[in-house]
Design an enzyme around this catalytic site. Structure first.
Site, mmCIF file in Angstrom:
data_model
loop_
_atom_site.group_PDB
_atom_site.id
_atom_site.type_symbol
_atom_site.label_atom_id
_atom_site.label_comp_id
_atom_site.label_asym_id
_atom_site.label_seq_id
_atom_site.Cartn_x
_atom_site.Cartn_y
_atom_site.Cartn_z
ATOM 1 N N SER A 260 42.892 39.678 36.393
ATOM 2 C CA SER A 260 42.357 41.028 36.401
ATOM 3 C C SER A 260 40.853 41.030 36.648
ATOM 4 O O SER A 260 40.392 40.624 37.713
ATOM 5 C CB SER A 260 42.728 41.730 35.094
ATOM 6 O OG SER A 260 42.511 43.102 35.182
ATOM 7 N N ASP A 311 46.777 39.166 39.294
ATOM 8 C CA ASP A 311 46.572 40.612 39.167
ATOM 9 C C ASP A 311 45.107 40.982 39.379
ATOM 10 O O ASP A 311 44.459 41.598 38.517
ATOM 11 C CB ASP A 311 47.061 41.117 37.804
ATOM 12 C CG ASP A 311 48.427 41.795 37.918
ATOM 13 O OD1 ASP A 311 48.953 41.892 39.040
ATOM 14 O OD2 ASP A 311 48.968 42.240 36.883
ATOM 15 N N HIS A 390 51.359 44.048 33.842
ATOM 16 C CA HIS A 390 50.032 43.435 33.873
ATOM 17 C C HIS A 390 49.843 42.447 32.723
ATOM 18 O O HIS A 390 49.232 41.396 32.890
ATOM 19 C CB HIS A 390 48.975 44.544 33.795
ATOM 20 C CG HIS A 390 47.575 44.071 34.019
ATOM 21 N ND1 HIS A 390 47.179 43.408 35.154
ATOM 22 C CD2 HIS A 390 46.458 44.193 33.252
ATOM 23 C CE1 HIS A 390 45.885 43.134 35.088
ATOM 24 N NE2 HIS A 390 45.424 43.602 33.940
#
EC number: 3.1.1.47
Length: 507
Positions: A260, A311, A390
């Protein structure tokens, strides 16, 4: 004893499946003892902290590491605030606080490192950067699994306000102060871009310091570890045992990964270092990290550097201040091998977030033929596991599987993490990195002798080779007919929007 384990309400990690036991050490080093290739940014702390996961000796019996570190009460309170007072995750933290205290990472604290069986007698090294709401412990199962296959993984504890809370030791007094979470909106704006740029400056500076620490660890130079606890250390200092055992000297030998915001951090770190010589004079470009041309780091980052992006959250990459860098291809495309060392793994939630997917593809795709010196070079590896969220790439997916299933429809959390590990290991193997073979059990292949092997099928682009493991192309618009246009709250970019999602689900 199996029925007793089933009755135990404390969330627990599955065992690592690599052939090596895993040791771990918590490290906090005064920045004054390190050589950073770039000046300290505003908000920089006097120490840099990280956890090392490494293959340890097979007879190791040292205790594990608490998943929630000390001071546990403060950490649990910070996570509850981060997740939202009314969210299911926050309530799960509040209902069973005593159980959370006893969640243990299945590693051996400060254990003796294993002698590497590699040809160069050194362990390959990876640096893994956490996302918003993460910490050096929050991806322990993923990085511990990699360590069990023969990789020394460095997991930084970023002090940029991206963790629910961080504690910084004073190098002189030993007293701790806290860095609280910095809450920023997820929608693009001048304020958001400036805020994320400030955080990235700290993160990239910390990554530069960690590289300096790795060089010193391998050289055997003394480093003061403020997190050393005598009752868990051997007579031999934990850090000195890494001398001459880390593959950190050769250009491109260290691999980089992140999840992320951590993935975005690695993109900016790799690009900022690689393109440091060609920085334009245009005043609109505001570099986040400018390493010294004479630094060891500049020699380390090359087109052969392996990069894994889990991600990738692309909003921080779109800051107007770094627009020039955004247009530059990943450094791997400056070699004939191209994207073969570049791996991007999405969750299904991020795959369905069309704007972020398109920007992810834009980030990792090879340059257009007209501007590419090596037009026949391969593109990147891009995959996503079906029914993944996620949080599936973090410890939350395996520890709180019932929550991620209920809210996000995520399935088979342990298998999703194994797929991630398999893909990372095989990408490294294809890049010439010596790591342990993948077991036939992990490969989901029947084999009587039970031994491992290479795992070519995990990187196959053919449909159906690996169940519910989808390969993606990089052609513009190739996935538009399958996508749903979603925003950060729908895809669950970070935990701070989780409360909004839960409230929508409960209405």
């Amino acid at each position: 004893m199996g029925w007793l384990n089933r009755l135990n309400p404390t969330p627990a990690f599955p065992p690592y499946t690599g052939p090596y036991k895993v040791g771990s050490a918590h490290v906090e080093i005064p920045t004054a003892d390190l050589e950073c290739p770039s000046p300290a940014p505003d908000g920089a702390q006097p120490t840099v902290a990280f956890r090392i996961f490494y293959p340890c000796q097979q007879d190791s019996k040292e205790p594990g590491v608490r998943w929630i570190p000390d001071p546990q009460r403060e950490y649990i309170g910070a996570y509850a605030r981060f997740l939202g007072a009314n969210s299911v995750f926050a309530n799960s933290f509040a209902i069973f606080p005593q159980l959370l205290y006893y969640i243990t990472i299945p590693v051996h604290r400060d254990a003796h490192i294993l002698e590497p069986p590699t040809q160069n007698k050194r362990w390959p090294v990876m640096v893994f950067s956490h996302g918003l709401g993460g910490s050096m412990n929050a991806y322990s199962h993923l990085v511990g699994s990699l360590a069990s296959h023969g990789i020394v993984v460095i997991a930084p504890d970023h002090r940029d306000g991206s963790s629910p809370i961080s504690f910084v030791s004073d190098p002189k007094t030993g007293k701790s102060t806290s860095v609280e979470y910095r809450r920023l909106p997820h929608k693009p704006s001048t304020e958001v871009y400036e805020g994320r740029d400030e955080q990235l400056r700290i993160r990239l500076w910390e990554l530069g310091l960690i590289h300096s620490a790795l060089i010193k660890l391998d050289s055997g130079l003394p480093l003061k570890n403020l997190r050393r606890t005598s009752k868990h250390n051997h007579s031999t200092d934990t850090l000195s045992q890494f001398t001459n055992l880390l593959s950190v000297r050769d250009p491109g030998s260290i691999s980089y990964a992140g999840h992320s915001f951590g993935a975005a951090s690695m993109v900016q770190f790799i690009k900022s270092t690689f393109y440091h010589k060609s920085t334009p004079q245009d005043s609109s470009y505001k570099p986040l990290f400018t390493p010294s041309p004479s630094s060891d780091l500049v020699r380390q980052i090359t087109p052969s550097t392996s990069v894994t992006l889990l991600d990738l959250w692309t909003l921080p990459l779109q800051s107007p201040g770094t627009a020039w860098l955004r247009e530059k291809p990943m450094p791997s495309y400056h070699s004939p091998e191209g994207g073969s060392r570049l791996l991007a793994i999405l969750s299904e939630a991020f795959y369905k977030w069309s704007a972020n997917l398109n920007e992810t593809i834009r980030t990792v795709a090879k340059p257009k033929t007209t501007s590419n010196t090596f037009p026949n070079q391969p593109g990147p590896h891009i995959f996503y596991p079906v029914a993944s969220a996620h949080l599936s790439q973090s410890d939350f997916g395996v520890l709180f599987a019932w929550v991620t299933t209920k809210i996000f429809g995520a399935k088979e959390p342990e298998r999703v993490l194994k797929l991630n590990v398999r893909a990372i290991l095989q990408t490294l193997r294809n890049s010439g990195v010596e790591v342990a073979e993948t077991s036939f059990m992990d490969r989901e292949v029947e084999r009587e002798d039970g031994k491992g092997a290479r795992d070519e099928e995990i990187l196959s682009r053919e449909k159906g080779v690996v169940r519910d493991w989808i390969s993606l192309g990089t052609e513009a618009g190739a996935h538009g007919h399958e996508q749903v246009s979603k925003g950060p709250a729908d895809a669950v970019v970070e935990g701070e929007v989780l409360g909004e999602v839960v409230q929508e689900e409960e209405r």
